[in-house]
Scaffold this active site. Structure first.
Site, PDB file in Angstrom:
ATOM      1  N   ARG A 265      -1.238  -5.118  -1.963  1.00  0.00           N
ATOM      2  CA  ARG A 265      -0.500  -3.951  -2.441  1.00  0.00           C
ATOM      3  C   ARG A 265       0.603  -3.644  -1.440  1.00  0.00           C
ATOM      4  O   ARG A 265       0.341  -3.119  -0.363  1.00  0.00           O
ATOM      5  CB  ARG A 265      -1.466  -2.766  -2.594  1.00  0.00           C
ATOM      6  CG  ARG A 265      -0.777  -1.427  -2.737  1.00  0.00           C
ATOM      7  CD  ARG A 265      -1.743  -0.309  -3.051  1.00  0.00           C
ATOM      8  NE  ARG A 265      -2.859  -0.168  -2.129  1.00  0.00           N
ATOM      9  CZ  ARG A 265      -2.783   0.431  -0.941  1.00  0.00           C
ATOM     10  NH1 ARG A 265      -1.635   0.908  -0.497  1.00  0.00           N
ATOM     11  NH2 ARG A 265      -3.866   0.550  -0.187  1.00  0.00           N
ATOM     12  N   HIS A 269      -0.973   3.408  -1.585  1.00  0.00           N
ATOM     13  CA  HIS A 269      -1.977   3.502  -2.650  1.00  0.00           C
ATOM     14  C   HIS A 269      -1.412   4.252  -3.852  1.00  0.00           C
ATOM     15  O   HIS A 269      -1.525   3.801  -4.993  1.00  0.00           O
ATOM     16  CB  HIS A 269      -3.215   4.209  -2.108  1.00  0.00           C
ATOM     17  CG  HIS A 269      -4.274   4.444  -3.128  1.00  0.00           C
ATOM     18  ND1 HIS A 269      -5.011   3.418  -3.685  1.00  0.00           N
ATOM     19  CD2 HIS A 269      -4.724   5.591  -3.698  1.00  0.00           C
ATOM     20  CE1 HIS A 269      -5.870   3.926  -4.557  1.00  0.00           C
ATOM     21  NE2 HIS A 269      -5.716   5.237  -4.585  1.00  0.00           N
ATOM     22  N   TYR A 278      -2.820   3.481   8.248  1.00  0.00           N
ATOM     23  CA  TYR A 278      -3.961   2.571   8.331  1.00  0.00           C
ATOM     24  C   TYR A 278      -3.588   1.089   8.293  1.00  0.00           C
ATOM     25  O   TYR A 278      -4.473   0.239   8.325  1.00  0.00           O
ATOM     26  CB  TYR A 278      -4.972   2.871   7.214  1.00  0.00           C
ATOM     27  CG  TYR A 278      -4.409   2.862   5.802  1.00  0.00           C
ATOM     28  CD1 TYR A 278      -4.259   1.680   5.087  1.00  0.00           C
ATOM     29  CD2 TYR A 278      -4.043   4.057   5.184  1.00  0.00           C
ATOM     30  CE1 TYR A 278      -3.758   1.675   3.806  1.00  0.00           C
ATOM     31  CE2 TYR A 278      -3.544   4.060   3.894  1.00  0.00           C
ATOM     32  CZ  TYR A 278      -3.404   2.878   3.207  1.00  0.00           C
ATOM     33  OH  TYR A 278      -2.900   2.877   1.922  1.00  0.00           O
TER      34      TYR A 278
END
Length: 370
Positions: A265, A269, A278
């Site tokens: 990805r 998100h 992260y």
């Protein structure tokens, strides 16, 4: 008395030791494992067109979120090879059970883009007719659609139809109990369902290493007696070949099949997420270099299947599509506030009737000072 089919051996179920690949990151061809044929050239060109359109649509949907026209949008940029191959491997009468991140697959399936975005716009329904499109509503709760998919597949089998169901699921969904129940249910019933895991390495912010100790998610099918495979999810050619084989496996009465696609990805998100908290920038850059769209374009150019005019035509069509989406999404939808009370109960409860009457009185009350 019927005789049960012989149980498969572990060797019958094992995935390839490394992900199946037809095309390297630089677009050059590599030797794939035996048993997976090269898709037809015209099919790959069509896949390229749909990937270009899907990439542009994804960017437009992201922009609409920033403009307040969508409540949320989970981007699938970088996962187009999975989205498009999953749709191309199915017939029109097969069923697709998508997640919330699979809007590009819905577009590739032929669903009107405004209808496909209804749920993400904040509507109370999915926007399209599942019975007419053979596409279940996009599922936000992780992995619950996998159980539904098995139920549909078993229904098709019981009716004597040769339809196949494909359930999309992310790596995070494989940690849910519903996923494991669905695998067991599918295997025992010999249901014609393909579980397609798009492993994009993160369940929101949780990396794969904190989700599982398995050598690959594809190995999760073995314990349930399900044939499994892993594939380079950024290689459209490989994904299409493997999924086509998986669908044929299910359609011809050999039961369920699990495919894990290793992909990434590229964006956050959702628009509400800050992915820099992260994951490191160099990780994203490495995956950008493995861009599935650029890889397929280079490969098709090298094979003489795609020329400059073809590329320009695909991008022109994608821009026109994005403009239509933008224009239609910038028009406020007609809404009926009383739909809040429809389809809650077959026979409205006293409390529901009271709430409906309260809303009616508030909507008809004059504003202060008038």
């Amino acid at each position: 008395m019927s005789v049960a089919a012989p149980r498969p051996t572990a060797d019958d179920l094992l995935p390839s030791p490394v992900p199946v690949r037809f095309v390297a990151e630089d677009g050059t061809a590599v030797e794939p494992p035996a048993g997976y044929p090269m898709p037809a050239g015209e099919e790959l060109v069509e896949a390229y067109r749909r990937m270009v359109l899907g990439r542009r649509f994804d960017g437009q949907a992201t922009a609409l979120t920033r403009q307040g026209r969508l409540a949320v949008y989970p981007s699938s940029r970088g996962q187009e090879a999975c989205q498009i191959a999953g749709v191309l491997a199915l017939r029109e009468d097969d069923w697709l059970f998508p997640t919330y991140r699979d809007t590009v697959a819905l577009i590739a399936r032929g669903i009107d883009p405004v209808e496909a975005l209804t749920l993400l716009r904040g509507g109370w329904h999915c926007g399209y007719d599942p019975a007419a499109t053979h596409v279940a509503p996009q599922c936000t709760p992780l992995a619950t659609q996998t159980v539904h998919a098995v139920g549909m597949a078993d229904a098709l089998r019981r009716k004597g139809e040769d339809g196949v169901v494909m359930a999309f699921v992310g790596d995070g969904g494989t940690s849910e109990g519903d996923f494991h129940e669905a695998l067991n249910y599918a295997a025992v019933l010999h249901a014609p369902v393909v579980f397609f895991v798009q492993n994009n390495k993160y369940a929101i912010s949780v990396p794969l290493a904190k989700q599982t100790a398995a050598p690959a998610l594809a190995y999760k099918g073995i314990g349930y007696g399900i044939r499994s495979e892993q594939v380079d999810g950024n290689d459209l050619v490989a994904v299409l070949s493997v999924l086509t084989a998986a669908v044929e496996h299910a359609r011809t009465g050999h039961g369920p099949f699990l495919v894990e696609a290793h992909t990434y990805r590229m964006d956050a998100h959702t628009n509400a997420d800050d992915a820099t908290r992260y994951r490191e920038a160099d990780e994203v850059e490495r995956w950008e270099a493995a861009d599935p769209l650029a890889r397929l374009e280079t490969h098709l150019r090298d094979r003489g299947l795609l020329g400059t005019e073809d590329i320009a035509s695909a991008h022109k069509a994608a821009e026109e599509f994005a403009a239509r989406v933008r224009d239609e999404m910038n028009t406020d939808p007609e809404t009926d506030p009383f739909e809040l009370f429809d389809h809650v109960f077959a026979e409205p409860t006293p409390q529901l009737r009271e709430q409906r009457a309260l809303l009616a009185s508030e909507l008809t009350a004059p504003e202060d000072g008038q």
